[in-house]
Design a protein around this motif. Structure first.
Motif, PDB file in Angstrom:
ATOM      1  N   TYR A   1      -9.248   6.310  -9.552  1.00 39.38           N
ATOM      2  CA  TYR A   1      -8.957   4.937  -8.984  1.00 39.38           C
ATOM      3  C   TYR A   1     -10.465   4.403  -8.627  1.00 39.38           C
ATOM      4  O   TYR A   1     -10.994   3.511  -9.780  1.00 39.38           O
ATOM      5  N   GLU A   2     -11.162   5.049  -7.656  1.00 41.57           N
ATOM      6  CA  GLU A   2     -12.487   4.291  -7.249  1.00 41.57           C
ATOM      7  C   GLU A   2     -13.640   4.655  -7.857  1.00 41.57           C
ATOM      8  O   GLU A   2     -14.213   3.690  -8.387  1.00 41.57           O
TER       9      GLU A   2
ATOM     10  N   ARG B   1      -3.350  -0.237 -10.076  1.00 41.71           N
ATOM     11  CA  ARG B   1      -3.996   0.361  -9.109  1.00 41.71           C
ATOM     12  C   ARG B   1      -2.780   1.854  -9.154  1.00 41.71           C
ATOM     13  O   ARG B   1      -2.811   3.440  -8.557  1.00 41.71           O
TER      14      ARG B   1
ATOM     15  N   ASP C   1       1.034  -1.157   0.119  1.00 39.91           N
ATOM     16  CA  ASP C   1      -0.318  -0.279  -0.036  1.00 39.91           C
ATOM     17  C   ASP C   1       0.940   1.018  -0.120  1.00 39.91           C
ATOM     18  O   ASP C   1       0.562   2.541  -0.906  1.00 39.91           O
TER      19      ASP C   1
ATOM     20  N   THR D   1       0.544   3.347  -3.100  1.00 44.12           N
ATOM     21  CA  THR D   1       0.145   5.462  -3.195  1.00 44.12           C
ATOM     22  C   THR D   1       1.216   6.355  -3.482  1.00 44.12           C
ATOM     23  O   THR D   1       1.081   7.240  -3.109  1.00 44.12           O
TER      24      THR D   1
ATOM     25  N   GLU E   1      -6.997   8.524  -6.375  1.00 45.44           N
ATOM     26  CA  GLU E   1      -6.944   7.374  -5.019  1.00 45.44           C
ATOM     27  C   GLU E   1      -9.095   8.108  -5.720  1.00 45.44           C
ATOM     28  O   GLU E   1      -9.823   6.719  -5.720  1.00 45.44           O
TER      29      GLU E   1
ATOM     30  N   THR F   1      -3.127   4.599 -11.927  1.00 43.61           N
ATOM     31  CA  THR F   1      -3.899   5.767 -10.810  1.00 43.61           C
ATOM     32  C   THR F   1      -3.264   6.864 -10.427  1.00 43.61           C
ATOM     33  O   THR F   1      -3.176   7.771 -10.443  1.00 43.61           O
ATOM     34  N   LEU F   2      -3.152   6.413  -8.793  1.00 43.43           N
ATOM     35  CA  LEU F   2      -2.756   7.331  -7.696  1.00 43.43           C
ATOM     36  C   LEU F   2      -1.522   7.373  -7.520  1.00 43.43           C
ATOM     37  O   LEU F   2      -1.441   8.895  -7.141  1.00 43.43           O
TER      38      LEU F   2
ATOM     39  N   ALA G   1      -7.970  -4.582 -10.045  1.00 45.82           N
ATOM     40  CA  ALA G   1      -6.921  -4.930  -7.984  1.00 45.82           C
ATOM     41  C   ALA G   1      -5.999  -4.878  -8.629  1.00 45.82           C
ATOM     42  O   ALA G   1      -5.194  -4.380  -7.030  1.00 45.82           O
TER      43      ALA G   1
END
Length: 216
Positions: free
Chosen positions: A128-129, A161, A19, A23, A125, A164-165, A156
């Motif tokens: 992405y969501e 991720r 994570d 991130t 974030e 994008t993040l 996922a």
């Protein structure tokens, strides 16, 4: 008597470090030093070595001979590979769900497409969501549960991720994705499979590979 599930130590360390990398809290190129990580998590080096091996397999870290383990960057090839797999899976799934959405689902998809346009470029974030929710609902009627399971893994995936993040979406990219989502919904509403497939393919094209349409 209910048993309390305890998360394995290595699993917890892997989850937290993954994570942190995904991130952007741990930047590309940062050395992952076993001694420091063992101290941070108050564990021995054995689970740390296992976690670093797993992070390398995930594409989040790389081992450099004679130098150690470092957080990897997201290469252009990795981005292309992720979107290639995603497109290959979503096309047959879209064919399966075409004509199967309820009126409520179409309404919700239209709302999600509109909300995508309202995402701030500063919030990777949220973007992405928003995109994830749209694609999950889009493919929800798919009768092939195994295809959905594989797709969920791709959506996922750490690389997906991380793209994008850690790379903030530009206003142009947000607009392009929102336009693609809107075009997909319109195709569903009008029963136009080919237009839907075209919009979906464009949506699954990495932003760095997009080409502006020629002036009319």
């Amino acid at each position: 008597m209910n048993e309390i599930m305890v998360e394995p130590l290595a699993t917890r360390v892997h989850r937290i470090l993954s994570d942190d990398i995904v991130t952007g809290r741990i930047a590309p190129g940062t050395p992952l030093i076993q001694k420091q990580l063992a101290a941070r998590f108050d564990v021995s080096r054995t689970p740390i070595r296992d976690v670093l091996t797993q992070l390398t397999a995930d594409g989040l870290a790389q081992l450099i001979s004679g130098k150690g383990c470092f957080v990897s960057d997201v290469s252009r090839d990795a981005v292309t590979d992720v979107y290639t797999v995603r497109a290959a899976l979503e096309e047959p799934a879209f064919r399966m769900v075409f004509g199967k959405h309820t009126a409520l689902q179409l309404h919700q998809l239209r709302i999600l497409a509109t909300e995508t346009l309202q995402v701030s470029p500063e919030n990777g974030e949220e973007f992405y969501e928003a995109s994830l929710q749209f694609h999950q609902l889009l493919m929800a009627p798919c009768p092939n549960e195994y295809l959905l399971e594989v797709l969920s893994g791709v959506w996922a995936h750490p690389i997906q991720r991380r793209i994008t993040l850690t790379h903030r979406p530009s206003p142009d990219h947000i607009r392009h994705v929102a336009d693609d989502h809107s075009a997909i919904v319109s195709a569903l509403e009008h029963g136009d499979l080919e237009s839907g497939l075209l919009a979906l393919a464009h949506c699954n094209t990495p932003s760095s590979h997009r080409r502006s349409a020629p002036d009319a």
